[in-house]
Scaffold this active site. Structure first.
Site, PDB file in Angstrom:
ATOM      1  CG  HIS A  54      -1.770  -1.197   1.349  1.00 22.41           C
ATOM      2  ND1 HIS A  54      -2.632  -1.599   0.355  1.00 22.41           N
ATOM      3  CD2 HIS A  54      -1.877  -2.118   2.355  1.00 22.41           C
ATOM      4  CE1 HIS A  54      -3.263  -2.705   0.743  1.00 22.41           C
ATOM      5  NE2 HIS A  54      -2.813  -3.034   1.943  1.00 22.41           N
ATOM      6  CG  HIS A 216      -6.182  -6.029   0.957  1.00 17.25           C
ATOM      7  ND1 HIS A 216      -7.033  -5.360   1.819  1.00 17.25           N
ATOM      8  CD2 HIS A 216      -4.958  -5.992   1.537  1.00 17.25           C
ATOM      9  CE1 HIS A 216      -6.345  -4.948   2.874  1.00 17.25           C
ATOM     10  NE2 HIS A 216      -5.091  -5.315   2.724  1.00 17.25           N
TER      11      HIS A 216
END
Length: 354
Positions: A54, A216
């Site tokens: 991320h 995700h």
């Protein structure tokens, strides 16, 4: 698919080593793995973390005006309790540690365990759960709404508060308030590629998007036909402003009793004529020029609805590896929040006023 990696098992290790070499003001422990700075003595320490993939969240936001430390897990996997526990001891300066936790089941379980372990050692710890994603509840990874890009805003605003000398109780209260007045919504035009899998995590047709995607690659509301950018931003804006109040029970750490307590919390309403901080966040594979195209349409939507954009941030801040797509976050801001947002910040990924 080709990736800029060596051995899959060394991906995260080599990436954090590179971050440390590029920014030697940050300190690195590899066993257990965490990154910290040691120039925040006399102030509340802010600790966050989560699965790698991320970036620049979270390690890229360590520095003056934001985080004190971060614990990177493996790709899309939570860090372990021992990482947070050892990191907590390293950054403890007796002013308290605030854990900022994105609402994903693994993160919640492991961070809560670390809170309990540090409390047992006599260290003053607080926590806040980020759950800003309005797309879905009870997804593959969560109970309740997911924690996504508002995490960046919480870390910036509360980081500035800690620099000003706010107490742990004040930082904790502020973080919960910022979370409760933030809303995010994301879309994907294509999936990310997790190195261990070597192929996209899902497949979309040329005219499809994943509407309400998670960071995700979790599914959102539905697969939709993609028409054009303006239509897409219009649909996302409608999802953000048309949300009814969201009531949920959040677990809060009671330091006096040394136990978790369920507290009922209701999101705050959004209204026109209020000030907003707007984040147009790339998910890793979207050109900056396209993000500015999205901001253009979002700005038009805000003007039409009477939403005052007081501050904006456009770029890749909370990503999903190489996913093509973006998210929009709206934060309802008051004078305190705007003052803290404007405060100097100096991190690898966010810098102004320094």
């Amino acid at each position: 698919m080709k990736k800029l990696i060596n051995k899959i098992e060394n991906v995260v290790k080599e990436q954090v080593e590179g971050l440390n070499l590029a920014h030697p003001e940050l300190k690195l422990s590899l066993d257990p793995r965490y990154i910290w700075r040691d120039d925040a003595q006399g102030k509340v320490a802010l600790l966050s973390g989560g699965g790698n993939g991320h970036e620049p969240l979270h390690a890229g936001f360590i520095g003056k005006g934001m985080l004190t430390a971060a614990c990177p897990g493996e790709i899309f996997s939570s860090p372990t309790p021992d990482q947070m526990y050892e990191c907590g001891h390293k950054i403890n300066n007796d002013n308290g540690i605030l854990f900022i936790i994105k609402n994903y089941t693994g993160d919640v379980l492991n961070f809560e365990t670390a809170v309990e372990m540090l409390h047992a050692d006599g260290i003053k710890v607080g926590s806040v759960l980020i759950d800003d994603d309005v797309a879905v509840k009870d997804s593959l990874y969560t109970a309740g709404r997911r924690g996504v890009a508002a995490t960046v805003l919480v870390e910036k605003i509360v980081g500035a508060a800690a620099e000003e000398g706010y107490s742990l109780e004040q930082c904790e209260k502020l973080a919960r308030r910022v979370n409760n007045i933030s809303r995010s919504f994301g879309v994907a035009l294509s999936a990310c590629v997790v190195p261990a899998a070597g192929k996209p995590s899902f497949v979309l047709a040329d005219d499809e998007i994943e509407f309400g995607v998670g960071i995700h690659g979790e599914p959102g509301i539905e697969r939709r036909t993609y028409k054009d950018l303006d239509s897409l931003v219009d649909q996302m804006f409608a999802e953000l402003i048309d949300c009814p109040p969201y009531t949920r029970e959040l677990r809060e750490w009671n330091r006096e009793l040394g136990e978790w307590q369920d507290v009922e919390v209701v999101t705050e309403a959004f209204e026109s004529d209020s000030d907003y901080i707007v984040l147009v966040n790339g998910l890793g594979g979207t050109p900056g020029s396209e993000l500015y195209g999205a901001y253009r349409r979002l700005h038009q939507n805000c003007e039409s609805a009477g939403y005052k954009i007081a501050r904006n941030l456009i770029g890749n801040y909370c990503t999903s590896l190489n996913m093509e797509g973006f998210s929009i976050t709206l934060l309802k801001a008051d004078d305190e929040i705007l003052r803290l947002w404007d405060a100097p910040v100096n991190t690898p990924a966010l810098r102004w006023g320094c």
